[in-house]
Write a protein that holds these residues in place. Structure first.
Motif, PDB file in Angstrom:
ATOM      1  N   PRO A 207     -26.986 -14.149 -22.366  1.00  0.00           N
ATOM      2  CA  PRO A 207     -27.105 -15.601 -22.561  1.00  0.00           C
ATOM      3  C   PRO A 207     -25.741 -16.287 -22.660  1.00  0.00           C
ATOM      4  O   PRO A 207     -24.719 -15.644 -22.924  1.00  0.00           O
ATOM      5  CB  PRO A 207     -27.858 -15.698 -23.892  1.00  0.00           C
ATOM      6  N   ARG A 208     -25.747 -17.580 -22.421  1.00  0.00           N
ATOM      7  CA  ARG A 208     -24.554 -18.378 -22.695  1.00  0.00           C
ATOM      8  C   ARG A 208     -24.341 -18.420 -24.209  1.00  0.00           C
ATOM      9  O   ARG A 208     -25.283 -18.300 -24.992  1.00  0.00           O
ATOM     10  CB  ARG A 208     -24.719 -19.801 -22.159  1.00  0.00           C
ATOM     11  N   TRP A 209     -23.098 -18.628 -24.596  1.00  0.00           N
ATOM     12  CA  TRP A 209     -22.771 -18.673 -26.015  1.00  0.00           C
ATOM     13  C   TRP A 209     -23.182 -20.011 -26.618  1.00  0.00           C
ATOM     14  O   TRP A 209     -23.135 -21.050 -25.945  1.00  0.00           O
ATOM     15  CB  TRP A 209     -21.275 -18.454 -26.220  1.00  0.00           C
ATOM     16  N   LYS A 241     -15.457 -25.766 -31.465  1.00  0.00           N
ATOM     17  CA  LYS A 241     -16.391 -26.713 -30.849  1.00  0.00           C
ATOM     18  C   LYS A 241     -15.838 -27.267 -29.548  1.00  0.00           C
ATOM     19  O   LYS A 241     -16.582 -27.468 -28.573  1.00  0.00           O
ATOM     20  CB  LYS A 241     -16.715 -27.848 -31.828  1.00  0.00           C
ATOM     21  N   LYS A 242     -14.534 -27.507 -29.517  1.00  0.00           N
ATOM     22  CA  LYS A 242     -13.896 -28.011 -28.300  1.00  0.00           C
ATOM     23  C   LYS A 242     -13.968 -26.956 -27.191  1.00  0.00           C
ATOM     24  O   LYS A 242     -14.290 -27.273 -26.036  1.00  0.00           O
ATOM     25  CB  LYS A 242     -12.440 -28.368 -28.595  1.00  0.00           C
ATOM     26  N   ILE A 243     -13.672 -25.709 -27.529  1.00  0.00           N
ATOM     27  CA  ILE A 243     -13.701 -24.626 -26.548  1.00  0.00           C
ATOM     28  C   ILE A 243     -15.107 -24.453 -25.979  1.00  0.00           C
ATOM     29  O   ILE A 243     -15.290 -24.305 -24.765  1.00  0.00           O
ATOM     30  CB  ILE A 243     -13.208 -23.313 -27.198  1.00  0.00           C
ATOM     31  N   LEU A 244     -16.105 -24.489 -26.841  1.00  0.00           N
ATOM     32  CA  LEU A 244     -17.484 -24.325 -26.391  1.00  0.00           C
ATOM     33  C   LEU A 244     -17.896 -25.472 -25.467  1.00  0.00           C
ATOM     34  O   LEU A 244     -18.533 -25.251 -24.427  1.00  0.00           O
ATOM     35  CB  LEU A 244     -18.431 -24.259 -27.587  1.00  0.00           C
ATOM     36  N   ALA A 245     -17.528 -26.685 -25.820  1.00  0.00           N
ATOM     37  CA  ALA A 245     -17.919 -27.853 -25.025  1.00  0.00           C
ATOM     38  C   ALA A 245     -17.299 -27.795 -23.632  1.00  0.00           C
ATOM     39  O   ALA A 245     -17.974 -28.070 -22.626  1.00  0.00           O
ATOM     40  CB  ALA A 245     -17.501 -29.132 -25.739  1.00  0.00           C
ATOM     41  N   GLU A 253     -15.392 -18.334 -18.517  1.00  0.00           N
ATOM     42  CA  GLU A 253     -14.669 -19.603 -18.651  1.00  0.00           C
ATOM     43  C   GLU A 253     -13.866 -19.638 -19.953  1.00  0.00           C
ATOM     44  O   GLU A 253     -12.739 -20.150 -19.989  1.00  0.00           O
ATOM     45  CB  GLU A 253     -15.661 -20.772 -18.615  1.00  0.00           C
ATOM     46  N   ILE A 254     -14.438 -19.078 -21.009  1.00  0.00           N
ATOM     47  CA  ILE A 254     -13.728 -19.028 -22.293  1.00  0.00           C
ATOM     48  C   ILE A 254     -12.438 -18.238 -22.143  1.00  0.00           C
ATOM     49  O   ILE A 254     -11.365 -18.664 -22.595  1.00  0.00           O
ATOM     50  CB  ILE A 254     -14.629 -18.399 -23.377  1.00  0.00           C
TER      51      ILE A 254
END
Length: 297
Positions: A207-209, A241-245, A253-254
């Motif tokens: 799943p996506r994080w 939160k910024k990294i996830l968005a 991508e991370i």
């Protein structure tokens, strides 16, 4: 004495390298064993240990693009390399990674297998290529065959899709090997046309994080293997939160974002990743890339 408690001990010696070498190291492939990856690895280990029977267990590994599927299966293969105690003519090879052809072509897939094993490819019929492929795979005593990008079969007609799926069943039955098919969510649609394949290939989803404790732990793990001298606190609410968005929860991508931000920081004489590094490093998230591509049309 400097305190590098935010780093894994194997990463600390890298701090002695110059900036260019550290940047090069940052962009190297690395393995991070997060829970979903470990679960998939555990299931593949079960396939490898399974005795040869007439109906071997198989699995699908399904997830979004750039969400770690290929890294997981390649890591599994790296942990189970050919047994070099045997002579080079008869290497025992328990696992092998192959990529599905761009369209569902049985002949192309056999050619790919034989070329990867440096074997002669018959120039005659599909049957000759099939026979040669079966002979070679039996000789190396293959146990687990991994087929990546298996959703590519959707690029062919329904008849060609069925032929390719029939080939997979044939290989599994005749060789008594377990097959791991990897692909995007389209793969679930691709196999739905064949009830037998659907029953014999239970899916494991990567799943996506989401924003939770596991995600913040993942960021802490990334921070521990990126050679920066100062703590970045990537797990902090502001940065996480910024990294996830920006990355939309894709681990590929991370990784790209953090590598790019770390490189930006080092080039600018800094030893940590902060909000400025993330915003100014030049990384463009998948959503923005898609919008830019649409606007360019």
């Amino acid at each position: 004495m400097d305190n590098y408690s935010h780093l894994h001990q194997d990463c600390i010696p890298k701090l002695e390298m110059n900036v260019d070498d550290r940047i090069q190291d940052i962009h190297k492939s690395r393995w991070i064993g997060y829970p979903a990856a470990q679960d998939a690895m555990h299931k593949m280990e079960g396939l490898l240990c399974h005795p040869r029977v007439s109906r071997m267990p198989n699995m699908l590994l399904v997830g979004a693009t750039n969400n770690g599927k290929t890294e997981i299966v390649k890591r599994f293969c790296q942990l189970h390399l050919p047994d070099e105690s045997f002579d080079t003519e008869n290497l025992i090879t328990p696992t092998m990674y192959f990529e599905a052809p761009p369209t569902p072509s049985e002949a192309d897939f056999y050619t790919h297998i034989l070329c990867k094993l440096y074997e002669r490819v018959p120039a005659s019929s599909i049957a000759a290529k099939r026979e040669r492929t079966m002979s070679v795979l039996k000789r190396i005593e293959l146990k687990v065959m991994i087929i990546d990008e298996l959703h590519n079969i959707l690029a062919g007609s329904s008849t060609k899709q069925q032929h390719f799926l029939n080939m997979i069943k044939y290989l599994s039955n005749q060789l008594q090997v377990s097959i791991v098919g990897c692909g995007t969510s389209d793969l679930l649609r691709a196999v739905s046309v064949d009830p037998q394949i659907q029953n014999r290939f239970p899916p494991t989803i990567i799943p996506r994080w989401k924003y939770n404790k596991s995600f913040r732990q993942l960021l802490s793990t990334f921070e521990s293997v990126i050679p920066l001298k100062s703590r970045s606190s990537l797990h902090s609410p502001e940065l996480s939160k910024k990294i996830l968005a920006i990355t939309e929860g894709s681990i590929g991508e991370i990784s790209t974002l953090l590598n790019t931000a770390a490189s930006y920081s080092l080039r600018n004489g800094r030893e940590f990743i902060d909000l400025e590094s993330i915003q100014k490093c030049g990384y463009i998230g998948p959503g923005m890339r898609m919008r830019e591509n649409v606007n360019a049309l």
